[in-house]
Design a protein around this motif. Structure first.
Motif, PDB file in Angstrom:
ATOM      1  N   LYS A  72       1.001  -0.965  -0.001  1.00 10.71           N
ATOM      2  CA  LYS A  72      -0.006  -0.204   0.026  1.00 10.71           C
ATOM      3  C   LYS A  72       0.928   1.109   0.115  1.00 10.71           C
ATOM      4  CE  LYS A  72      -3.666  -2.114   2.878  1.00 10.71           C
ATOM      5  NZ  LYS A  72      -4.133  -2.221   4.120  1.00 10.71           N
ATOM      6  N   PRO A  73       0.805   2.068  -0.909  1.00 13.23           N
ATOM      7  CA  PRO A  73       1.657   3.294  -0.983  1.00 13.23           C
ATOM      8  C   PRO A  73       1.595   4.243  -0.002  1.00 13.23           C
ATOM      9  CG  PRO A  73      -0.223   3.223  -2.398  1.00 13.23           C
ATOM     10  CD  PRO A  73      -0.336   2.069  -1.910  1.00 13.23           C
ATOM     11  N   ASN A  99       4.420   1.979  -8.120  1.00 14.58           N
ATOM     12  CA  ASN A  99       3.552   3.104  -7.617  1.00 14.58           C
ATOM     13  C   ASN A  99       3.799   3.400  -6.157  1.00 14.58           C
ATOM     14  OD1 ASN A  99       2.537   0.413  -6.731  1.00 14.58           O
ATOM     15  ND2 ASN A  99       0.444   1.296  -6.580  1.00 14.58           N
ATOM     16  N   MET A 102       6.986   5.580  -6.435  1.00 18.76           N
ATOM     17  CA  MET A 102       6.551   7.018  -6.805  1.00 18.76           C
ATOM     18  C   MET A 102       6.145   7.629  -5.456  1.00 18.76           C
ATOM     19  SD  MET A 102       7.939   7.705  -9.541  1.00 18.76           S
ATOM     20  CE  MET A 102       7.014   9.299  -9.717  1.00 18.76           C
ATOM     21  N   ALA A 103       6.013   6.792  -4.577  1.00 21.48           N
ATOM     22  CA  ALA A 103       5.256   7.708  -3.351  1.00 21.48           C
ATOM     23  C   ALA A 103       6.344   7.903  -2.497  1.00 21.48           C
ATOM     24  CB  ALA A 103       4.232   6.562  -2.684  1.00 21.48           C
ATOM     25  N   GLN A 124       9.758   7.988 -14.640  1.00 24.80           N
ATOM     26  CA  GLN A 124       9.998   9.257 -13.937  1.00 24.80           C
ATOM     27  C   GLN A 124      11.145   9.853 -13.219  1.00 24.80           C
ATOM     28  OE1 GLN A 124       7.342   7.168 -13.872  1.00 24.80           O
ATOM     29  NE2 GLN A 124       5.397   8.088 -13.273  1.00 24.80           N
ATOM     30  N   ASN A 166      -4.599  -2.297 -17.906  1.00 23.32           N
ATOM     31  CA  ASN A 166      -4.653  -0.794 -18.266  1.00 23.32           C
ATOM     32  C   ASN A 166      -4.200  -0.242 -16.977  1.00 23.32           C
ATOM     33  OD1 ASN A 166      -5.505   1.360 -19.696  1.00 23.32           O
ATOM     34  ND2 ASN A 166      -7.563   1.183 -18.732  1.00 23.32           N
ATOM     35  N   TYR A 167      -3.092   0.121 -16.585  1.00 22.27           N
ATOM     36  CA  TYR A 167      -2.639   0.955 -15.603  1.00 22.27           C
ATOM     37  C   TYR A 167      -1.171   1.300 -16.050  1.00 22.27           C
ATOM     38  CZ  TYR A 167       0.412  -2.712 -13.598  1.00 22.27           C
ATOM     39  OH  TYR A 167       1.465  -3.654 -13.282  1.00 22.27           O
ATOM     40  N   PRO A 168      -0.488   2.523 -15.653  1.00 24.72           N
ATOM     41  CA  PRO A 168       0.469   3.051 -15.966  1.00 24.72           C
ATOM     42  C   PRO A 168       1.892   2.090 -16.568  1.00 24.72           C
ATOM     43  CG  PRO A 168       0.041   4.406 -14.272  1.00 24.72           C
ATOM     44  CD  PRO A 168      -0.948   3.228 -14.380  1.00 24.72           C
ATOM     45  N   GLU A 188      -4.215  -4.972 -29.789  1.00 24.44           N
ATOM     46  CA  GLU A 188      -3.644  -4.395 -28.644  1.00 24.44           C
ATOM     47  C   GLU A 188      -4.810  -4.380 -27.770  1.00 24.44           C
ATOM     48  OE1 GLU A 188      -1.891  -0.659 -29.550  1.00 24.44           O
ATOM     49  OE2 GLU A 188      -1.889  -0.070 -27.459  1.00 24.44           O
ATOM     50  N   TYR A 190      -5.994  -3.783 -23.588  1.00 22.57           N
ATOM     51  CA  TYR A 190      -5.586  -3.574 -22.075  1.00 22.57           C
ATOM     52  C   TYR A 190      -6.574  -4.015 -21.362  1.00 22.57           C
ATOM     53  CZ  TYR A 190      -2.524  -0.151 -23.865  1.00 22.57           C
ATOM     54  OH  TYR A 190      -1.303   0.313 -24.740  1.00 22.57           O
ATOM     55  N   LYS A 192      -8.228  -5.590 -17.503  1.00 20.55           N
ATOM     56  CA  LYS A 192      -8.696  -4.734 -16.284  1.00 20.55           C
ATOM     57  C   LYS A 192      -7.594  -5.332 -15.208  1.00 20.55           C
ATOM     58  CE  LYS A 192     -12.635  -5.718 -13.222  1.00 20.55           C
ATOM     59  NZ  LYS A 192     -13.677  -5.664 -12.868  1.00 20.55           N
ATOM     60  N   LEU A 193      -6.881  -4.577 -14.281  1.00 23.83           N
ATOM     61  CA  LEU A 193      -5.975  -4.929 -13.295  1.00 23.83           C
ATOM     62  C   LEU A 193      -6.493  -6.071 -12.323  1.00 23.83           C
ATOM     63  CD1 LEU A 193      -3.000  -3.923 -12.536  1.00 23.83           C
ATOM     64  CD2 LEU A 193      -4.218  -2.464 -10.713  1.00 23.83           C
ATOM     65  N   GLN A 195      -7.658  -9.004 -13.165  1.00 22.06           N
ATOM     66  CA  GLN A 195      -8.455  -9.795 -14.142  1.00 22.06           C
ATOM     67  C   GLN A 195      -7.853 -11.189 -14.028  1.00 22.06           C
ATOM     68  OE1 GLN A 195      -9.706  -8.020 -17.749  1.00 22.06           O
ATOM     69  NE2 GLN A 195      -9.510 -10.213 -18.698  1.00 22.06           N
TER      70      GLN A 195
ATOM     71  N   SER B 278     -11.296   0.193 -22.448  1.00 21.63           N
ATOM     72  CA  SER B 278     -11.178  -1.007 -21.397  1.00 21.63           C
ATOM     73  C   SER B 278     -11.412  -0.321 -19.979  1.00 21.63           C
ATOM     74  CB  SER B 278      -9.684  -1.422 -21.335  1.00 21.63           C
ATOM     75  OG  SER B 278      -8.805  -0.976 -22.219  1.00 21.63           O
TER      76      SER B 278
ATOM     77  N   ILE C 146      -7.596   4.401 -11.438  1.00 16.33           N
ATOM     78  CA  ILE C 146      -6.511   3.441 -11.907  1.00 16.33           C
ATOM     79  C   ILE C 146      -6.289   3.438 -13.376  1.00 16.33           C
ATOM     80  CG2 ILE C 146      -6.004   1.041 -12.562  1.00 16.33           C
ATOM     81  CD1 ILE C 146      -6.936  -0.005  -9.977  1.00 16.33           C
ATOM     82  N   ASP C 155      -0.172   4.668 -10.584  1.00 16.78           N
ATOM     83  CA  ASP C 155       1.244   5.400  -9.774  1.00 16.78           C
ATOM     84  C   ASP C 155       0.676   6.419  -8.979  1.00 16.78           C
ATOM     85  OD1 ASP C 155       2.608   3.544 -11.131  1.00 16.78           O
ATOM     86  OD2 ASP C 155       3.500   4.866 -12.487  1.00 16.78           O
ATOM     87  N   PHE C 248       1.094  12.569  -0.967  1.00 15.10           N
ATOM     88  CA  PHE C 248       0.927  11.689  -2.166  1.00 15.10           C
ATOM     89  C   PHE C 248      -0.497  11.195  -2.122  1.00 15.10           C
ATOM     90  CE2 PHE C 248       0.869   7.254  -3.438  1.00 15.10           C
ATOM     91  CZ  PHE C 248       1.596   7.311  -4.608  1.00 15.10           C
TER      92      PHE C 248
END
Lengths: 381, 305, 328
Positions: A72-73, A99, A102-103, A124, A166-168, A188, A190, A192-193, A195, B278, C146, C155, C248
């Motif tokens: 958990k961030p 993620n 990045m936090a 980044q 489908n997330y960064p 192509e 994407y 679901k996270l 899934q 999606s 998300i 992120d 954040f």
């Protein structure tokens, strides 16, 4: 008399040792990693690899504080605050997920702490956002995907179907693949996270007329996809980054994984003495084969130990130079940092094979040699 | 294109039946005892782990399947006697908190015993391979077997509740627990039996669905939420509602994932169509649920609140 | 007498909440201040939920939606201000802000609007359906966050410098704690006043019996909706503070685990008790902090403890200490 001589020698050695101890300040490392929940396997491997190196070095000047971020961030941020404010660590490490990185990382390096990444290395932090106190020992996130693109091109594939959550990290992965892939994209998708059922996607793959499939589905998603893909009777070759076919989860995929090509900067059969010893001692210590995360953890600890030999952590400039020199024996063989403190390294193609009853990976070729990440040129520090 | 469309319809139906396997036990427990059991997903996990361990040990998926039923039912009985029994007269809040705590206990306990790495569980040889469907599509036999198992469970539940003495008691329990106590039925034992049955159904689903997924700690949570969506759409406590709700959700989800990016690509460029499509598809079943409850606040087949 | 005991416990809790950070400051244990600040913020979120859940009987399993919306209000405003990019240029230019007061206002308004829409739909249902439909809305927003790339997707979004408050250095942990503590105190005072007001009585009535309320000419739907919106606003404000605490925001603030945790704070402390959320959040964070580093499987004893509290300490922590509540 004999006994006396030995005592004198021991005292002399002890005196010498205390002298070195007095010279170097002890180094305190805060490790924030995932030790509970569904993603715990990765964090545990990174920790075990790291601690194996620490144990082998037997350097009493190194103290490691380990905490569980629960993936958990917000918890990771608070643990970083705790490590910095209350434990007063000099160096942070251990984060698995981008993620969470990045936090934590931007504010940790803003507070003049070193951060050594054992896995996550988001773009980044590699380009404009690079920092003199941030080192990625593992890779830059796009590396393995880029290598998969390079491999697909070299195999002459011209109609690849690409798929990621489908997330960064998923969209970065597809972008990385396309950077080195010169054929056409036949589809192509994407997903679901998180899934768990891929029947609809597999039907699309079958209908697309693709000659290859690139997929990035970390953790349980990849296991589910590969099992269902094998059951579906579709036999278009799969290519993926090492994450979905790593040692920790191969056993759960079973024979469905056999023959799948995956790209990695480490493999247990990279031929050098350090790697051989690492694989043997890790297996002896923990009773399982090491994963890529274990290898990153092991290298990170050895990098840190090598810098401690050369410089005092309180002298940040000297310590940073010592880290940058990367004067340690890596399980990957040679190890060089690029200008943005990310490794310049060879990325291999591995194939899943069976050794006796155990599924594992074998190197079958080189995907990209001496690969520099795509963001290095944007970094000015 | 048309045969792909047909295959996706079948996929939607199949994923719906898979959902029903998971949701049936939940709706049974929910309907009879009025209990919100967040730990239903944990029982699903117990089933999958038991099946994986026994199948690895004996080499037989079918023995694993029996083990999953027994392990989940046993866990269900234990949980009912130790915890759940004290919660029937409490409000939903206490039930949510207690079963939330049970999730933590089951997840970390399983991790403690079996480690942090996913386990292996594969389709039995008997059901491996594919068949050619009319229309030419190749379809995994195992997915057809899941459809068969789901429909069998549905039929079994209808018969059990409609035609047996246990069913009569269950229906009486749904209607009025004081009354059946007055009839001299041991309500404690009835509830333990129903909870164990619900748990066994969860375990069965875990074993079956686990063969196509990753058997790992936390595998029950996404399933749990989906199962709740299903039974709420169908109407709480209604087996028919759960079946129809499952198939509706399965269709919506599968066809949404398949069609939304295609539909959007006619109005925008391909890469933003896939990513927006999606994103919308992942929200679709929740939108469906909100819509159903907006029109029918007690679900499709629920008793009026 | 029993009411008195609860008042005493409340005073002790309030005193502890203020004294611990002061002692920690004196001893140089900065992290303890951060930890107590977290307690204050999560308690504030719980105070919000307690209005819907404890006083209105509206068991919302989707309050993470408002917590996250508040958090994103802070994150989005601050990121625009730091990048000098206006949020909108039409019909007039709206720029970002790093002023907490502006951010709080936006967080309050945004969560109020969201709660108005969500409440208008969800309050048509009741019981378990209400629990699940609130969860469904939170999940919708979660998946949206998300996969929507503009503000970082999964992120999340970093706020590199904590937002400002006139006259205070908010990066100083004790100042930021003071801000959170004052807001928590205001919310507690507000909810105490609210419960005793005509509105509070009407809410209590609507909870007990819809029909009777209708017959005396009070529309229970509007009463409940108002309570739901107020509740969401307080939780949204807590979300904005939580974003500033961590510097954040990420979709994990919107996840169903977060909804569950806020609910756990309220129930653990005692549903419908003024200081319930404070006691609940305090105990939870304390356990997480003490057990977290000690043991890989620390969530196992945490689960057992939660279970014991709910089974044997009815009325939560406050109920355990102060005894069963006397109904007015």
């Amino acid at each position: 008399m004999k006994g006396n001589k030995a005592t004198v020698a021991a005292v002399a050695i002890a005196a010498l040792m205390t002298a070195t101890v007095a010279q170097a300040e002890p180094v305190k490392v805060g490790m924030i990693t995932t030790l509970s929940g569904g993603g715990a396997g990765l964090g545990i491997d990174a920790r075990d690899g790291f601690m194996l190196a620490v144990k082998q070095a037997g350097n009493s000047d190194l103290e490691v504080v380990i905490e569980d971020d629960q993936q958990k961030p917000d918890i990771a941020v608070q643990l970083a605050d705790k490590m910095i404010q209350s434990e007063k660590v000099d160096i942070l490490t251990g984060i698995i997920w981008s993620n969470l990185a990045m936090a934590v990382v931007p504010s940790a390096i803003a507070q003049d702490k070193f951060y050594l990444s054992v896995n996550a290395a988001p773009s980044q932090l590699a380009g404009k956002g690079c920092n003199k106190n941030y080192f990625s020992v593992s890779y830059q996130n796009d590396n393995l995907h880029e290598a998969a693109g390079g491999y697909a091109s070299s195999q002459g594939y011209s109609k690849t179907f690409v798929m990621a959550p489908n997330y960064p990290a998923g969209t970065d992965s597809i972008a990385g693949f396309k950077r080195f892939y010169y054929g056409d994209i036949s589809g192509e998708v994407y997903t679901k996270l998180g899934q768990t059922d891929y029947a609809a996607e597999i039907a699309q793959i079958r209908a697309s007329g693709a000659d290859s499939v690139f997929f990035f589905l970390p953790g349980g998603m990849g296991i589910a996809f590969m099992k269902q893909y094998a059951q579906s009777g579709v036999d278009i070759p799969l290519i993926g980054p090492a994450f979905s076919l790593d040692q920790g989860i191969l056993g759960a995929i079973g024979d469905a994984a056999l023959g799948i090509k995956n790209t990695s900067n480490w493999s247990k059969d990279i031929d050098n003495a350090t790697n051989k010893a690492f694989v043997e001692t890790f297996q002896a210590e923990y009773g399982r084969l090491p994963s890529i995360y274990a290898s990153y953890g092991f290298d990170t600890a050895n990098l840190l130990l090598s810098a401690m030999e050369k410089a005092d952590v309180k002298d940040q400039d000297a310590f940073r130079e010592a880290l940058r020199a990367a004067d340690f024996n890596s399980v990957r063989g040679k190890f060089i940092f690029g200008a943005n403190h990310h490794p310049i390294q060879d990325i291999y193609v591995r194939e899943v094979v069976k050794e006796g009853d155990v599924l594992t990976n074998k190197i079958v070729g080189m995907a990209i040699a001496d690969h520099v990440d795509a963001y290095a040129s944007e970094c000015t520090m | 294109m048309f045969s792909l469309f047909l295959e996706q319809m079948l996929n939607g139906f199949q994923s719906g039946v898979m959902l029903f396997l998971m949701a049936s036990g939940l709706t049974l427990v929910f309907g009879v005892m009025g209990l919100i059991n967040l730990a239903h997903g944990s029982l699903y996990m117990v089933g999958a782990f038991a099946c994986a361990v026994v199948a690895a040990w004996t080499g037989s998926f079918w023995l694993g399947l029996v083990a999953s039923l027994m392990a989940a039912a046993l866990a269900g009985v234990l949980v009912e006697i130790l915890v759940i029994r004290r919660l029937y007269r409490r409000d939903h809040l206490d039930q949510v908190l207690a079963t939330f705590a049970l999730i933590l206990i089951f997840s970390e306990g399983t991790r403690w015993i079996f480690g942090s790495f996913p386990l292996f569980l594969n389709v039995p040889d008997l059901l491996a391979g594919t068949v050619i469907l009319p229309g030419g599509a190749q379809y995994p036999i195992f997915r057809l077997a899941i459809i068969a198992a789901g429909l069998l469970v549905a039929a079994g539940l209808f018969l059990l509740i409609g035609k047996t003495r246990l069913g009569t008691r269950i229906r009486a329990g749904e209607a009025d627990r004081e009354m059946i106590a007055a009839l001299g039925i041991n309500i404690d034992r009835l509830y333990t039996v129903v909870f164990a049955l619900g748990a066994a159904l969860a375990g069965l689903a875990g074993a079956f669905v686990g063969t196509t997924q990753s058997v790992q700690v936390g595998m029950g949570e996404p399933v749990l939420i989906l199962a709740f969506v299903v039974i709420v759409i169908g109407g709480i406590g209604s087996i028919k509602g759960a079946l129809i709700g499952s198939i509706l959700v399965g269709f919506t989800d599968t066809m949404g994932r398949f069609l939304l990016p295609l539909a959007l690509s006619t109005v925008t460029d391909a890469s933003s169509a896939t990513s927006i499509g999606s994103a919308l598809a992942s929200m679709l079943i929740y939108i469906l649920m909100a819509l159903v409850l907006f029109l029918r606040p007690s679900g499709l087949f629920g008793a009026k609140a | 007498m029993i009411m008195n005991r609860e008042t005493i416990i409340n005073s002790v809790l309030a005193a502890l909440l203020i004294a611990i950070p002061l002692v920690a400051q004196a001893m140089g244990e900065i992290f303890i201040i951060t930890l107590v600040t977290k307690v204050a913020i999560l308690a504030l979120a719980g105070v919000g939920l307690n209005i819907a859940l404890g006083y209105g009987g509206l068991v919302s399993f989707g309050h993470a939606a408002f917590f996250g919306i508040g958090g994103y209000a802070a994150g989005i405003l601050a990121s625009h201000a730091l990048n000098y990019q206006p949020i909108a240029t039409w019909p007039f230019e709206i720029s970002g802000s790093t002023q907490m007061i502006v951010i709080w206002a936006v967080a309050l308004i945004a969560s109020a609007l969201a709660a108005l829409v969500i409440g208008a739909i969800t309050l048509r249902t009741s019981g378990v359906y209400f629990i699940m439909i609130t969860l469904a809305f939170a999940q919708m927003i979660y998946y949206f966050a998300i996969s929507w790339p503009a503000y970082g997707g999964e992120d999340g979004l970093s706020i590199y410098v904590r937002n400002g408050f006139p006259g205070l250095n908010t990066l100083d942990p004790i100042s930021f704690f003071a801000i959170c503590a004052v807001l928590l105190a205001l919310a507690l005072w507000f909810s105490a006043v609210l419960v005793r007001s005509r509105f509070g009585l009407a809410l209590h009535g609507a909870r007990q019996n819809d029909q009777r309320m209708k017959s005396v000419g009070i529309a229970p739907f509007r009463i409940k909706l108002t309570a739901f919106v107020i509740s969401a606003m307080i939780t949204g404000l807590a979300g904005a503070l939580y974003a500033d605490l961590n510097r954040f925001v990420s979709p994990s603030m919107l996840s169903w685990h977060m909804s569950g945790e806020i609910m756990v704070f309220v129930i653990l402390g005692g549903v419908g008790r003024l200081f319930g959320p404070v006691a609940g959040a305090g105990l939870y964070i304390l356990l997480e902090h003490l057990l977290g580093g000690a043991f890989d499987y620390w969530q196992l004893p945490l689960g057992v403890l939660l279970l014991l509290v709910v089974l044997f300490a009815r009325g939560g922590l406050i109920g355990l200490l102060a005894g069963e509540r006397k109904h007015a």
